[in-house]
Design a protein around this motif. Structure first.
Motif, mmCIF file in Angstrom:
data_model
loop_
_atom_site.group_PDB
_atom_site.id
_atom_site.type_symbol
_atom_site.label_atom_id
_atom_site.label_comp_id
_atom_site.label_asym_id
_atom_site.label_seq_id
_atom_site.Cartn_x
_atom_site.Cartn_y
_atom_site.Cartn_z
ATOM 1 N N UNK A 304 0.823 -1.213 0.000
ATOM 2 C CA UNK A 304 0.000 0.000 0.000
ATOM 3 C C UNK A 304 0.853 1.258 0.000
ATOM 4 N N UNK A 305 2.024 1.232 0.640
ATOM 5 C CA UNK A 305 2.909 2.400 0.574
ATOM 6 C C UNK A 305 3.280 2.708 -0.874
ATOM 7 N N UNK A 306 3.403 1.667 -1.691
ATOM 8 C CA UNK A 306 3.732 1.866 -3.103
ATOM 9 C C UNK A 306 2.513 2.083 -3.987
ATOM 10 N N UNK A 307 1.358 1.610 -3.536
ATOM 11 C CA UNK A 307 0.182 1.587 -4.416
ATOM 12 C C UNK A 307 -1.037 2.179 -3.728
ATOM 13 N N UNK A 308 -1.215 3.478 -3.877
ATOM 14 C CA UNK A 308 -2.369 4.165 -3.301
ATOM 15 C C UNK A 308 -2.553 5.514 -3.989
ATOM 16 N N UNK A 309 -3.695 6.107 -3.785
ATOM 17 C CA UNK A 309 -3.911 7.491 -4.200
ATOM 18 C C UNK A 309 -4.729 8.181 -3.121
ATOM 19 N N UNK A 310 -5.232 9.375 -3.404
ATOM 20 C CA UNK A 310 -5.959 10.106 -2.363
ATOM 21 C C UNK A 310 -7.327 9.518 -2.059
ATOM 22 N N UNK A 311 -7.751 8.531 -2.839
ATOM 23 C CA UNK A 311 -9.042 7.882 -2.597
ATOM 24 C C UNK A 311 -8.921 6.601 -1.776
ATOM 25 N N UNK A 315 -4.580 -2.280 -4.616
ATOM 26 C CA UNK A 315 -3.878 -3.557 -4.459
ATOM 27 C C UNK A 315 -3.382 -4.072 -5.801
ATOM 28 N N UNK A 316 -2.225 -4.740 -5.781
ATOM 29 C CA UNK A 316 -1.744 -5.405 -6.981
ATOM 30 C C UNK A 316 -2.616 -6.634 -7.245
ATOM 31 N N UNK A 317 -2.560 -7.146 -8.461
ATOM 32 C CA UNK A 317 -3.479 -8.214 -8.859
ATOM 33 C C UNK A 317 -3.373 -9.457 -7.981
ATOM 34 N N UNK A 318 -2.158 -9.835 -7.593
ATOM 35 C CA UNK A 318 -1.994 -11.072 -6.820
ATOM 36 C C UNK A 318 -2.251 -10.881 -5.331
#
Length: 420
Positions: A304-311, A315-318
């Motif tokens: 999540x530190x790598x994959x998030x936005x303001x909303x 999550x990555x696919x796997x």
């Protein structure tokens, strides 16, 4: 799974003591919940599903590499730690207690001693080597200042593996194999990571490498080369160093989250614990060891530190708890609900993890359902609304938030294609 049957307590605001993005979002999206003790968390249904998915990837790659899974007690006799002298070295981070018979125990933060004890009782000959045994088990470290949610909690799920060899050359071969296995794990999880030279710290040994998830929020500063794959923690290379020792290229600083660490232990533990085997000449020798750890629960925070936005989360696919969120705009509308149920069954038949948002209460309108989808962060949403009468639905890609219209006839194939 149906949204109406799943415990997902999403929140508009995060608790005031949460400062790291992953901590905030995992709380708000209903993945984890404070258990009331500092650094201790309940994994709610979404969190448990995601944790199990990450665990399964770790296990799959280790099994492919020929490792043996075992399960050790979380409680370890303190006497084992005293054999290596680490009972004093770990200090107050080692939670100690006595049982009713006044015997001393600890809640293990790591299991070198316990695993050596297992192997010294069962492996007697060089013919039984090499051997790599691992577990994915809960650990406890009494951090003086637990913080950042799953990033630095007191209780955490860890994969710890230990290899036993007849000589150093074979241990180095296994060390290289584990490095490649870890790369496969982190790649499958969709992470941007760097392998760096590291300090062995309290674990000991002569050589170690860390697997750093690259993120601005990382607590570790690492030096990376602009021209090759070299990386090093500033603990093992001068912070003002500008030239890569491997290729002569330029070095630059970045931040990382330590999510994995592998060590060449040698005979540090086997000698201290008199863990020996009979060699080809029928003489006793101490096992040559390696050890390999991954912070499985910490990986959720790293993703999540790598994959998030303001909303919210992305999550990555796997790693996503579900691949598709079917949003029925008006669950009390028979046509919409029937279309949602049909798609739900078709996707399940394809082996796709899917959740049907069938909530029909007054407080859960279409807008709330979309916001929950964005906050939780599943890869795709299918919105079944008024256009269903014309045989059309809308697909939302969570990462880009792009929307596209799709016909019912091609819907399943389109979803399968997007998840490939």
């Amino acid at each position: 799974m149906r949204f109406s049957r799943l415990l997902i307590p999403t929140m508009k605001e995060a608790p005031s003591d949460a400062v790291l993005t992953s901590h905030i979002l995992l709380l708000r999206a209903g993945f984890i919940q404070s258990s009331g003790g500092s650094g201790l968390y309940n994994f709610l249904p979404l969190g448990k599903i995601t944790l199990d998915k990450v665990r399964a990837i770790v296990k799959d790659e280790l099994d492919k590499a020929g490792c043996n899974e075992v399960h050790l007690p979380m409680t370890t006799s303190l006497a084992l730690w005293e054999e290596t002298g680490r009972a004093d070295k770990f200090g107050k981070e080692l939670l100690r207690f006595k049982d009713r018979h006044d015997n001393d125990f600890t809640l293990s933060p790591t299991n070198e001693e316990a695993m050596v004890n297992l192997v010294r009782q069962t492996v007697k000959s060089y013919k039984q080597l090499p051997l790599n045994v691992y577990q994915i088990n809960w650990k406890f470290r009494d951090e003086v200042r637990p913080r950042f949610g799953l990033m630095r909690g007191r209780e955490f799920l860890m994969k710890d593996a230990y290899s036993f060899h007849a000589n150093r050359e074979d241990m180095e071969r296994e060390f290289a194999l584990m490095e490649e296995t870890y790369k496969k794990i982190f790649t499958r999880l969709g992470l941007d990571f760097k392998v760096v030279e590291a300090d062995s710290g309290a674990i000991g040994g002569a050589g170690s490498k860390e697997f750093m998830v690259l993120a601005d929020s990382g607590e570790d500063t690492i030096m990376v080369c602009d021209s090759c794959d070299f990386g090093a923690n500033i603990e093992v290379i001068a912070e003002d160093e500008k030239v890569c020792p491997k290729c002569g290229g330029g070095l630059s600083q970045t931040k990382g989250i330590e999510a994995g660490h592998i060590f060449q232990l040698g005979t540090t533990y086997s000698e201290a614990m008199k863990a020996e085997f009979l060699n080809e000449n029928q003489k006793l020798e101490p096992f040559v060891m390696g050890t390999y750890g991954i912070g499985v629960s910490r990986l959720l925070a790293g993703i999540i530190e790598q994959n998030h936005d303001d909303k919210g989360c992305i999550w990555t696919k796997e790693s996503a708890p579900f691949s598709v969120d079917i949003i029925v705009a008006k669950a009390k509308n028979q046509e919409q609900m029937e279309a949602g149920e049909k798609l739900y069954a078709e996707l399940q038949a394809k082996g796709i993890d899917v959740i049907l948002d069938d909530r029909a209460d007054k407080k859960t309108g279409f807008g709330v359902k979309v916001k929950d989808f964005e906050l939780i962060g599943m890869p795709l949403a299918v919105v079944i609304g008024n256009d269903i009468s014309e045989g059309k639905v809308e697909i939302i890609d969570r990462e880009s938030l792009e929307k596209e219209e799709c016909s019912l006839e091609s819907l399943v194939d389109t979803i399968v294609g997007k998840l490939a």
